[in-house]
Structure formats: C-alpha cells, structure tokens
Design a protein around this motif. Structure first.
Motif, mmCIF file in Angstrom:
data_model
loop_
_atom_site.group_PDB
_atom_site.id
_atom_site.type_symbol
_atom_site.label_atom_id
_atom_site.label_comp_id
_atom_site.label_asym_id
_atom_site.label_seq_id
_atom_site.Cartn_x
_atom_site.Cartn_y
_atom_site.Cartn_z
ATOM 1 N N UNK A 259 82.100 -14.606 -11.457
ATOM 2 C CA UNK A 259 81.856 -14.399 -12.881
ATOM 3 C C UNK A 259 81.506 -15.727 -13.562
ATOM 4 N N UNK B 266 79.308 -6.026 -17.204
ATOM 5 C CA UNK B 266 79.231 -6.520 -15.830
ATOM 6 C C UNK B 266 80.511 -6.172 -15.078
ATOM 7 N N UNK C 197 91.872 -6.507 -3.471
ATOM 8 C CA UNK C 197 90.601 -6.388 -4.185
ATOM 9 C C UNK C 197 90.810 -6.971 -5.572
ATOM 10 N N UNK C 198 90.012 -7.971 -5.890
ATOM 11 C CA UNK C 198 90.062 -8.538 -7.241
ATOM 12 C C UNK C 198 88.816 -8.082 -7.976
ATOM 13 N N UNK C 199 88.950 -7.853 -9.271
ATOM 14 C CA UNK C 199 87.765 -7.468 -10.023
ATOM 15 C C UNK C 199 87.808 -8.035 -11.425
ATOM 16 N N UNK C 200 86.620 -8.141 -11.997
ATOM 17 C CA UNK C 200 86.498 -8.549 -13.392
ATOM 18 C C UNK C 200 85.433 -7.693 -14.048
ATOM 19 N N UNK C 201 85.758 -7.195 -15.234
ATOM 20 C CA UNK C 201 84.810 -6.405 -16.008
ATOM 21 C C UNK C 201 84.590 -7.125 -17.336
ATOM 22 N N UNK C 202 83.340 -7.391 -17.645
ATOM 23 C CA UNK C 202 83.001 -7.987 -18.940
ATOM 24 C C UNK C 202 82.585 -6.898 -19.906
ATOM 25 N N UNK C 203 83.092 -6.991 -21.136
ATOM 26 C CA UNK C 203 82.856 -5.950 -22.141
ATOM 27 C C UNK C 203 82.255 -6.566 -23.395
ATOM 28 N N UNK D 93 85.200 0.256 -7.312
ATOM 29 C CA UNK D 93 86.272 -0.520 -6.685
ATOM 30 C C UNK D 93 86.753 0.176 -5.410
ATOM 31 N N UNK E 251 90.798 -13.314 -5.133
ATOM 32 C CA UNK E 251 90.942 -13.774 -6.521
ATOM 33 C C UNK E 251 90.010 -14.948 -6.827
ATOM 34 N N UNK F 203 90.446 1.605 -17.271
ATOM 35 C CA UNK F 203 89.776 2.022 -18.504
ATOM 36 C C UNK F 203 90.765 2.186 -19.648
ATOM 37 N N UNK G 114 91.618 -13.639 -16.340
ATOM 38 C CA UNK G 114 91.614 -14.005 -14.911
ATOM 39 C C UNK G 114 92.877 -14.780 -14.529
ATOM 40 N N UNK H 35 84.000 2.451 -12.881
ATOM 41 C CA UNK H 35 84.848 1.369 -12.376
ATOM 42 C C UNK H 35 85.644 1.808 -11.154
ATOM 43 N N UNK I 53 88.442 -6.733 -26.794
ATOM 44 C CA UNK I 53 88.577 -7.152 -25.399
ATOM 45 C C UNK I 53 87.220 -7.551 -24.832
ATOM 46 N N UNK I 54 87.152 -8.767 -24.304
ATOM 47 C CA UNK I 54 85.910 -9.231 -23.688
ATOM 48 C C UNK I 54 85.948 -9.160 -22.180
ATOM 49 N N UNK I 55 87.155 -9.095 -21.613
ATOM 50 C CA UNK I 55 87.247 -9.080 -20.149
ATOM 51 C C UNK I 55 88.520 -8.424 -19.658
ATOM 52 N N UNK I 56 88.380 -7.731 -18.550
ATOM 53 C CA UNK I 56 89.540 -7.141 -17.864
ATOM 54 C C UNK I 56 89.514 -7.652 -16.428
ATOM 55 N N UNK I 57 90.584 -8.308 -16.033
ATOM 56 C CA UNK I 57 90.705 -8.746 -14.642
ATOM 57 C C UNK I 57 91.717 -7.847 -13.961
ATOM 58 N N UNK I 58 91.498 -7.568 -12.691
ATOM 59 C CA UNK I 58 92.482 -6.749 -11.990
ATOM 60 C C UNK I 58 92.623 -7.178 -10.547
ATOM 61 N N UNK I 59 93.770 -6.858 -9.978
ATOM 62 C CA UNK I 59 93.999 -7.087 -8.554
ATOM 63 C C UNK I 59 94.713 -5.869 -8.005
ATOM 64 N N UNK I 60 94.219 -5.405 -6.859
ATOM 65 C CA UNK I 60 94.846 -4.280 -6.169
ATOM 66 C C UNK I 60 95.280 -4.776 -4.793
ATOM 67 N N UNK J 255 86.293 -13.826 -6.912
ATOM 68 C CA UNK J 255 85.999 -13.047 -8.108
ATOM 69 C C UNK J 255 85.800 -13.982 -9.308
ATOM 70 N N UNK J 256 86.701 -14.932 -9.447
ATOM 71 C CA UNK J 256 86.621 -15.910 -10.535
ATOM 72 C C UNK J 256 85.320 -16.727 -10.434
#
Lengths: 83, 151, 151, 83
Positions: B112, B92, B28-34, B15, B105, C16, C105, B11, C25-32, B108-109
């Motif tokens: 996904x 993802x 920088x926006x991101x999304x991680x699917x778990x 990024x 933002x 992480x 998100x 990750x 947790x199914x998703x993690x959204x982030x913004x930097x 990114x939305x």
C-alpha cells in the motif's frame, strides 16, 4: 510520437493525448517538454514547473534526460497519488 | 491477482480466495482504502480516479514482484478502482498470504505504501470548495523511501 | 467488537461492518490467522485451542484499549476462536479502522503481536508424531516487546 | 480458593480446576505453588519448573510474590500462545 497527459497536466493542456512529430532537434524528454511549451498557453502553463512533472516513456517511468524517438509513447503527468 | 477496474469488489471472497485450498498459509494481511468525506477542513462529495491504462497494470505487476522478492508470500491480491467514487466507497484492496504473519503484515504494508507513490493514478476531489487535484504527500514519499532503506 | 467463540466468522461482513456508515474512515487493516498443516517438519492434523473464559475477554479488552490509546482508531474488531480446528480453518481476525492508513496498519500489527503473548489461549497440536502443546516462541516475545520500546 | 489449570499444567495435574483451602502459611503465589507440589506426583511434575509457569489472580496476570487469599480465583498455566 504519441503523447498522453494525465491529471492537471491533461486539464491544463485541454486534451488527454495527441500524435505529434517534434522537430529533429528534440532527442530527450527535457527537449520535448521545452518544445511542447511553445505550442500554446495551455502547454506553457501545464509544463511550467518541470520539478512538478513526472514522465513515462513507453509506459516506464523516465528521467528528463531519457531519449525519445519516433513511435514512442510519452506520458506527462503530476506525481502519482495511488492507493 | 492484480486487477484495475471501475466496479466494486467483494472483500470477503477476495480474501478467502487467497487461502482457498492452500493449507501452508498461516496468515493473511489486508488493507482496504476508502473514500473519506473530508480532506483537511474541506468536505469531499466525491473523488474521481484517473489512471494510465497499460502502465497501471505494469506498475502494479512490478510492485507485486518486488514484494514477492522481499517476502515469502504464498499469494497476493491488488485490486485498484478508478472512476467516480463517493465517501465510504472502496478504492483499493491489498491482501497478502504467507506461512508467516510477519511476512504477510510487512508485505501488505509495503504494497500500500508503494501504490501511493508508484501507481499511476490521480485523484480529482469534488469538494464544497470546488474541484481540486489531490497532491502527492511528502509523508507518502517518506513511507515509500523507508522500504528502500530496509531492503 | 470483541468476540471469543467456537464458530467460524464471515470475513467480508466483519470487515464491512467496521466501516458501515462511517465516512471518516480512510483505511481498514486486517489480519486473519489460519491453521497450517505443518509445524516445523511435522504434519499437523488439527489444533485444539483451549482458553480461560472470563479472563480471555478481559485481556482482549485490555489489548484493544491499549491500541485505542496509541492510535486514532474509529473502530476495531477482534474475533478469536477456540475448540478443535483443522488446517485451513480461521483462528483469529483482527481488524482496525482509522482515518489514516498508518494508524490502521500499525494498530492491526500491534493487536496480533500482543494477542500472541497476552491472550490466555493454549494450543494442542494433533500431529503425525502425536499430541504436543505449542510452545511460546521467543520471536513472539520480541514482537510483543518491540511495541513497548516504541511507546 | 478456586484453582484453575490450563494447557499442560491441566494435563499433568489431571484436572481443570478444584476448590482448595491451603494451610494458613500460604499467603502468596510462590507459597501456594510450593504447597500444591506436595499434593501428588502430577502436581509436582506440572509445577516443577516455576520459570515455565504463568499465574493469574482473579483473572489478572500476577507475579510469584502476589498475595493470595480465601475466595480468590488462582489460575496456573504455561506461557500463552494466542493469535
């Protein structure tokens, strides 16, 4: 014609893909599906509810009315669940 | 950058790569699917992602091009895994870089949301109640359609 | 986790950490947020972030509590830096973890919008045209207010 | 009373903070600001446009009508620009 099956379509048909030559009357996706359903109970079961199927012709999403021709790659699958 | 792969991804480096050397990027926006360990009331032991090699890459490229057409992005990354994954595993990553936070933002939305319904993946869950295919959710169709209205 | 610090942070390990050991947790959204090398037409050499120690932490806790009240979050992280930063440097990280992607998100978007107008930081730009204070943007006020209407 | 200044308020006043005892008539934020403006040209300049100022009393955002009392920590600053 190269056929590919994914998800429960693959599972019910019992194979991931096959090369087939449909009879001359098969000119669009709907006709192809109707013909496939005559090939056995797995096909009939997999393709029974046409509203639950999605289709790609040569790796592009296509409608039931889309033409199909010799040499095409036709994929049949359930609605996608990516992400 | 778009990748479809069996392996996990890092990750942080993914990024950071997005903004490396580009001082025009403000966000920088991101999304991680778990993978979750439940689906409704059922315990999930693993999911197996099947995809359509060839078409998958094309669809991801199309979705990425759509995002670039809608927002001023400096860069974007989509990494989508396939194969057998267990709870806690990453599925993802979507990440977007822009001069402007709103663009990053929103894109990114969007990415996904569209991956959910337009990327040719199918998920087989291995649950305490047996195997079952993950069904497409109506919510996801609405989330996809919302971006069509906004266009 | 909320931190206000001068030092940089590691994006990968922060993200992480949010999901480590939590398979709900199914998703993690982030913004930097990053320092850009321009502001309008002017070249920016650096920005210096000043803050209000004590109040900053309180405000970030309040904003985080507001997010937790609005969305079902498993966890969230806010890290905000202060001091002198150069183009390409990270300023802020917001990350949210939820069972549901929409919650992650939306909460991430909310947090960064509220930080913009409700966290006691002030930015002094060192530009080719001299020093100047970054002014609050009307856009940011609108972005903050939008979440009040949605409540 | 402990006063703190941030951003251009600090820069114009020329200090980051100070301990002050305002005269007895100063009971709210607006009165405090009015009194501070009499303390020199830096203060007058920094506090001239009251609509451009934000205030915290004991580390909580406060309005101009908020009470102030001995022992309070009062901060004056421009609109915040976090994130």
């Amino acid at each position: 014609m190269h056929l590919l099956y994914f998800g429960w379509v693959r599972q019910k048909i019992g194979r991931a893909g096959e090369a087939l030559e449909p009879p001359p009357g098969v000119a669009d996706v709907a006709q192809l599906i109707a013909w496939l359903k005559t090939r056995g109970s797995g096909y009939a079961e997999a393709l029974r509810d046409i509203s639950a199927l999605r289709v790609a012709v040569n790796q592009e999403l296509a409608e039931l009315g889309a033409s199909v021709a010799q040499g095409d790659e036709i994929a049949l699958f359930p609605p996608m669940t990516g992400g | 950058m778009i990748r479809v792969q069996r392996e996990d991804f890092d990750v942080g480096s993914e990024i950071e790569r997005l903004s490396a050397g580009n001082v025009k990027i403000g966000g920088i926006a991101s999304f991680i699917g778990l993978v979750r360990d439940f689906a409704g009331e059922t315990r999930v032991r693993a999911i197996t992602l099947e995809h359509y090699p060839g078409m998958t890459e094309k669809q991801l490229e199309k979705i990425a091009a759509e995002a670039r057409g809608r927002w001023p992005l400096e860069d974007l990354t989509i990494i989508h895994r396939y194969g057998r994954l267990e709870p806690g595993d990453r599925i993802v990553l979507v990440a977007t870089a822009s001069a402007h936070r709103e663009a990053a933002l929103a894109a990114c939305h969007f990415l996904i949301d569209w991956l959910k319904t337009k990327a040719p993946f199918w998920k087989l869950e291995d649950t305490s109640a047996g195997e079952r295919w993950v069904e497409a959710r109506e919510d996801d169709d609405h989330a996809t359609a919302r971006w069509l209205e906004k266009r």
